[in-house]
Design a protein around this motif. Structure first.
Motif, PDB file in Angstrom:
ATOM      1  N   TRP A  28       1.138  -0.664  -0.311  1.00  9.47           N
ATOM      2  CA  TRP A  28      -0.189  -0.047   0.058  1.00  9.47           C
ATOM      3  C   TRP A  28       1.147   1.068   0.362  1.00  9.47           C
ATOM      4  CZ3 TRP A  28      -0.587   4.741   3.033  1.00  9.47           C
ATOM      5  CH2 TRP A  28      -2.279   5.038   2.917  1.00  9.47           C
ATOM      6  N   LEU A  29       1.889   1.392   0.371  1.00 10.84           N
ATOM      7  CA  LEU A  29       3.115   2.355   0.982  1.00 10.84           C
ATOM      8  C   LEU A  29       3.758   2.532  -0.291  1.00 10.84           C
ATOM      9  CD1 LEU A  29       4.568   1.689   4.940  1.00 10.84           C
ATOM     10  CD2 LEU A  29       2.724   3.554   3.344  1.00 10.84           C
ATOM     11  N   ILE A  30       4.267   0.958  -1.209  1.00 10.78           N
ATOM     12  CA  ILE A  30       4.150   1.221  -2.528  1.00 10.78           C
ATOM     13  C   ILE A  30       4.136   2.078  -3.417  1.00 10.78           C
ATOM     14  CG2 ILE A  30       5.980  -0.212  -4.156  1.00 10.78           C
ATOM     15  CD1 ILE A  30       6.777  -1.843  -2.175  1.00 10.78           C
ATOM     16  N   THR A  31       2.321   2.088  -3.159  1.00 15.40           N
ATOM     17  CA  THR A  31       1.148   2.535  -4.210  1.00 15.40           C
ATOM     18  C   THR A  31       1.190   3.925  -4.695  1.00 15.40           C
ATOM     19  OG1 THR A  31       0.444   0.165  -4.829  1.00 15.40           O
ATOM     20  CG2 THR A  31      -0.482   2.060  -5.164  1.00 15.40           C
ATOM     21  N   ALA A  32       1.240   4.373  -3.084  1.00 15.35           N
ATOM     22  CA  ALA A  32       0.836   6.005  -2.401  1.00 15.35           C
ATOM     23  C   ALA A  32       2.107   5.870  -2.739  1.00 15.35           C
ATOM     24  CB  ALA A  32       0.711   5.390  -1.125  1.00 15.35           C
ATOM     25  N   TYR A  33       3.209   5.923  -2.407  1.00 16.10           N
ATOM     26  CA  TYR A  33       4.595   7.233  -3.079  1.00 16.10           C
ATOM     27  C   TYR A  33       5.366   6.706  -3.974  1.00 16.10           C
ATOM     28  CZ  TYR A  33       2.992   8.617   1.727  1.00 16.10           C
ATOM     29  OH  TYR A  33       2.130   8.975   2.517  1.00 16.10           O
ATOM     30  N   GLN A  34       5.391   5.472  -4.584  1.00 11.30           N
ATOM     31  CA  GLN A  34       6.534   5.314  -5.727  1.00 11.30           C
ATOM     32  C   GLN A  34       6.554   6.383  -6.391  1.00 11.30           C
ATOM     33  OE1 GLN A  34       5.676   1.936  -7.410  1.00 11.30           O
ATOM     34  NE2 GLN A  34       3.276   1.612  -7.728  1.00 11.30           N
ATOM     35  N   GLY A  35       5.513   6.890  -6.991  1.00 16.36           N
ATOM     36  CA  GLY A  35       4.976   7.623  -7.820  1.00 16.36           C
ATOM     37  C   GLY A  35       5.341   9.208  -7.896  1.00 16.36           C
ATOM     38  N   GLY A  36       5.806   9.394  -6.929  1.00 14.94           N
ATOM     39  CA  GLY A  36       6.310  10.370  -6.011  1.00 14.94           C
ATOM     40  C   GLY A  36       8.113  11.281  -5.860  1.00 14.94           C
TER      41      GLY A  36
END
Length: 202
Positions: A28-36
């Motif tokens: 979930w954390l990867i999905t939330a922050y990998q774009g930024g």
């Protein structure tokens, strides 16, 4: 067990679960922050493959080190610090390489808040109905991308973290591990150099 809808969980709960070894929470954390994180790395390194590699290394490192994070509330700055340090290390290793042409970031002109990683707002006005104006805007963003690559890595990182990723001066100081006064000086220098370079577009 991961039984609740993750959208209803606060981030601290997700971070705590990831610290306990919950892979779904970490996903979930990867999905939330990998774009930024990717956009930061791309703007720092000016190379998509290198940026993708650093993103992967950042999350691998984060997974291994997450149990040692003593302040879960600091997860986001901590994650960005890991990525920024890896970018700066990569730039030091390739100092002697020829300068590469700037990546075309004309379509990626969004300001993003690390507190709301999936919500992004466009810098400047919305899409224009005037094709000539749209073209001029794209050329301006390309010029800005090229100027960013001419900035020294330190000021570039501080400017991006402040102006694009919307961290506070104190958070940036913690991310790049220098005094806040140094952060302010680097950002002021970056703004001055960028303003000088963008003068023909005024």
């Amino acid at each position: 067990m991961w039984v609740e809808d993750t959208e209803e969980l606060d981030e601290l709960t997700v971070v705590a679960r990831a610290q306990d070894g919950d892979l779904q929470a970490f996903d979930w954390l990867i999905t939330a922050y990998q774009g930024g994180i990717f956009r930061l790395c791309l703007r720092m390194l000016n190379n998509r493959q290198d940026a993708e590699d650093i993103v992967q290394e950042t999350f691998i490192s984060a997974w291994r080190s997450l149990p040692n994070l003593t302040v879960p509330q600091a997860f986001v700055p901590w994650l960005y610090r890991t990525a920024t340090n890896k970018c700066l290390d990569d730039l030091r290793r390739r100092q002697r390489r020829p300068v590469e042409p700037a990546e075309d970031l004309g379509a990626d002109t969004a300001r993003e808040s690390p507190r709301h990683p999936q919500g992004r707002t466009t810098i400047g006005a919305g899409p224009s109905v005037d094709p000539a104006q749209d073209y001029e805007n794209q050329e301006q963003m390309r010029a800005l991308a090229e100027l960013l690559q001419r900035l020294p890595p330190g000021p570039r990182a501080c400017w991006l973290l402040r102006e694009v990723h919307e961290f506070s001066y104190g958070e940036i100081a913690a991310i790049v591990q220098v005094p806040e006064s140094t952060v302010r000086g680097r950002i002021a220098r970056a703004k001055r150099l960028l303003a000088e370079g963008m003068a023909p577009w005024r």
